[in-house]
Design an enzyme around this catalytic site. Structure first.
Site, PDB file in Angstrom:
ATOM      1  N   HIS A 318      18.466  47.457  42.195  1.00 35.74           N
ATOM      2  CA  HIS A 318      17.655  46.602  43.064  1.00 35.74           C
ATOM      3  C   HIS A 318      18.499  45.992  44.178  1.00 35.74           C
ATOM      4  O   HIS A 318      18.095  45.983  45.346  1.00 35.74           O
ATOM      5  CB  HIS A 318      17.008  45.487  42.241  1.00 35.74           C
ATOM      6  CG  HIS A 318      16.225  44.514  43.077  1.00 35.74           C
ATOM      7  ND1 HIS A 318      14.878  44.649  43.316  1.00 35.74           N
ATOM      8  CD2 HIS A 318      16.614  43.404  43.780  1.00 35.74           C
ATOM      9  CE1 HIS A 318      14.465  43.668  44.104  1.00 35.74           C
ATOM     10  NE2 HIS A 318      15.510  42.899  44.390  1.00 35.74           N
ATOM     11  N   GLU A 322      17.988  47.123  48.244  1.00 33.00           N
ATOM     12  CA  GLU A 322      17.588  46.182  49.292  1.00 33.00           C
ATOM     13  C   GLU A 322      18.621  46.127  50.416  1.00 33.00           C
ATOM     14  O   GLU A 322      18.272  46.094  51.598  1.00 33.00           O
ATOM     15  CB  GLU A 322      17.377  44.787  48.696  1.00 33.00           C
ATOM     16  CG  GLU A 322      16.145  44.661  47.834  1.00 33.00           C
ATOM     17  CD  GLU A 322      14.863  44.945  48.594  1.00 33.00           C
ATOM     18  OE1 GLU A 322      14.803  44.643  49.813  1.00 33.00           O
ATOM     19  OE2 GLU A 322      13.919  45.472  47.983  1.00 33.00           O
ATOM     20  N   LYS A 325      18.572  49.478  52.353  1.00 34.83           N
ATOM     21  CA  LYS A 325      17.319  49.580  53.118  1.00 34.83           C
ATOM     22  C   LYS A 325      17.416  48.768  54.408  1.00 34.83           C
ATOM     23  O   LYS A 325      17.036  49.243  55.492  1.00 34.83           O
ATOM     24  CB  LYS A 325      16.170  49.090  52.234  1.00 34.83           C
ATOM     25  CG  LYS A 325      14.782  49.203  52.841  1.00 34.83           C
ATOM     26  CD  LYS A 325      13.715  49.165  51.759  1.00 34.83           C
ATOM     27  CE  LYS A 325      13.738  47.859  50.986  1.00 34.83           C
ATOM     28  NZ  LYS A 325      13.134  46.750  51.742  1.00 34.83           N
ATOM     29  N   ASN A 326      17.937  47.539  54.293  1.00 35.91           N
ATOM     30  CA  ASN A 326      18.090  46.697  55.482  1.00 35.91           C
ATOM     31  C   ASN A 326      19.118  47.278  56.445  1.00 35.91           C
ATOM     32  O   ASN A 326      18.933  47.238  57.673  1.00 35.91           O
ATOM     33  CB  ASN A 326      18.516  45.286  55.068  1.00 35.91           C
ATOM     34  CG  ASN A 326      17.411  44.540  54.334  1.00 35.91           C
ATOM     35  OD1 ASN A 326      16.235  44.882  54.448  1.00 35.91           O
ATOM     36  ND2 ASN A 326      17.779  43.525  53.574  1.00 35.91           N
TER      37      ASN A 326
END
Length: 477
Positions: A318, A322, A325-326
């Site tokens: 997780h 994140e 992805k950013n």
């Protein structure tokens, strides 16, 4: 005795907020005359409202979700008993030692008391939320669900361990896990509803942060305990069915529940990058490449292909998902803005020292201003588009679901930091505006040091949710 427990329960909730004389009169009247439960509630409730007209309002005056219609005497008694106790944090090593026990009896005794304690602490804090939040239907749904789960588990706190009881207990744990699967999106909807309604007593952003951090961290810890117990249960069932000697030395390399005793951080990072790349390709039809390397400081700073530790692969996935992805979104959008012919790579370094695992993820996606860095870790804040169009829908499969947009949910980074801090780690960002960003993740390298960081209920903690006064600055700007 039931009346006395009920009085004690309300007394613990209100003792610091109404005058001792008023409270003593209300409690004395009820205890002395032996009135019914409804009279007790009315008397104590009247006591709590004595200061309604006072300039300094109390925590309970803001609360609208009443225990009266949700709890019977038995549940109030148990809630009073369990909420008076503090949660007992356990290290990753301690969790593994529990699931490696020859039988589940010891784990049963621990978890049948520990989960109710954590639930009771959470319920007490939820009851103390400001009225603007507690009147939201989604919030009331969450309170009801946690009270139901607490009721379901209360009977097991004094149960004797045996195979039949254990089977029923595991069945209840599965129901509880499913019941709370949508807590994050439902609470998000409640917060959005509070901010949209024109009500007094709205929570300040720092109070929302404080509330959600405690709620979600408690939820993470309960789900982990459930996962571990279910895994141990399945393992023991397998041993019995295969006639395996339960006293044999366990295989310490096996993954138990959510914990992998031999978790390879680099491989988890690469898996998370591949998953984020799928979303990036769907959104932008391209994605930057990943350059990743591992270093072992304990071995002459050598480059390594693997960096292993006892940890939770799902939590790591997780966090990496994140961050990657950013980084991908920023890199693609910045490259298109600058008309670059090639996308700069995203770089990741995983370094192992004697006490810590330190991870740096770097991108050349243009970075953000210093004023924006702290806001990135606020729930509901997003640097992309209209966040009202991108909400996490209940039943949609979590924040990493492929059904979600590439950006705009506003929960990814705050939850990632929470996962890192759960076992005494941390997550932070440093940005060079116009150039790029570096995200740093810190984890405890030793499973004995990686101990749970848990919220515990207190009136003082609950009172923080209502203090919206701005501090007067004594510095020039």
């Amino acid at each position: 005795q039931a009346y006395n427990c009920l009085i004690h329960f309300y007394k613990r909730m209100s003792g610091l907020y109404c005058g001792p004389r008023v409270l003593a009169q209300a409690v004395g009247k009820v205890a002395g005359w032996g009135f019914k439960q409804e009279v007790i509630k009315h008397s104590v409730g009247t006591c709590l409202m004595q200061r309604t007209n006072s300039s300094s309002s109390t925590v309970l005056e803001h609360s609208k979700v009443k225990f009266d219609r949700l709890l019977d005497r038995s549940t109030i008694y148990h809630l009073d008993q369990f909420s008076a106790k503090s949660p007992t944090p356990v290290s990753i090593k301690g969790m593994l030692e529990q699931v490696w026990q020859p039988t589940q009896e010891q784990s049963f005794k621990y978890i049948t008391k520990e989960i109710p304690i954590r639930l009771a602490n959470m319920i007490m804090e939820l009851q103390m939320m400001p009225r603007a939040l507690s009147v939201q239907p989604q919030f009331q749904e969450i309170v009801f669900q946690y009270i139901q789960s607490f009721k379901d588990l209360s009977e097991f706190s004094i149960a004797t361990f045996n195979p039949d009881t254990n089977d029923r207990f595991v069945s209840i744990l599965k129901e509880i896990r499913l019941r709370h699967i949508d807590t994050v999106p439902v609470m998000a909807a409640a917060i959005q509803g509070m901010m949209a309604d024109d009500l007094d007593g709205k929570m300040a952003q720092k109070n929302i942060q404080y509330c959600l951090n405690r709620l979600f961290l408690n939820r993470i810890s309960i789900h982990l305990l459930i996962s571990l117990y279910k895994a141990a249960y399945a393992s023991h069932k397998h041993q019995v069915s295969q006639l395996i000697d339960i006293n044999e030395t366990p295989d310490y390399s096996l993954i138990f529940g959510a914990i992998d005793p031999n978790c390879d951080i680099i491989s988890i990072a690469m898996e998370a990058y591949d998953d984020a790349a799928i979303m990036c390709d769907r959104e932008y039809q391209q994605h930057p490449e990943l350059e990743i390397e591992g270093r072992d400081i304990t071995n002459r700073n050598m480059k390594v292909e693997e960096v292993r530790m006892s940890y939770l692969p799902n939590h790591l996935h997780h966090i990496f998902f994140e961050i990657f992805k950013n980084a991908m979104r920023a890199t693609v959008e910045h490259a298109r803005k600058k008309n670059l012919s090639e996308l700069p790579s995203v770089k990741c370094v995983v370094s192992k020292s004697e006490g810590d695992i330190s991870i740096r993820v770097s991108d050349l996606g243009g970075g953000i201003s210093r004023e924006m860095v702290d806001k990135l870790f606020q729930y509901h804040f997003t640097s992309a588009g209209n966040k009202d169009e991108n909400v996490v829908a209940p039943g949609s499969g979590g924040l990493e679901s492929q059904s979600h947009p590439m950006h705009g949910l506003g929960y990814g980074l705050p939850l990632s930091r929470l996962y890192a801090r759960y076992f005494q780690g941390d997550l932070d960002m440093v940005s060079m505006h116009g150039l790029g960003s570096d995200v740093y993740i810190y984890l405890k390298a030793l499973s004995d040091d990686a101990k749970e960081s848990l919220p515990k209920y207190s009136i003082r903690a609950a009172d923080k949710l209502h203090k919206n006064k701005k501090k007067i600055s004594d510095w020039t700007k």
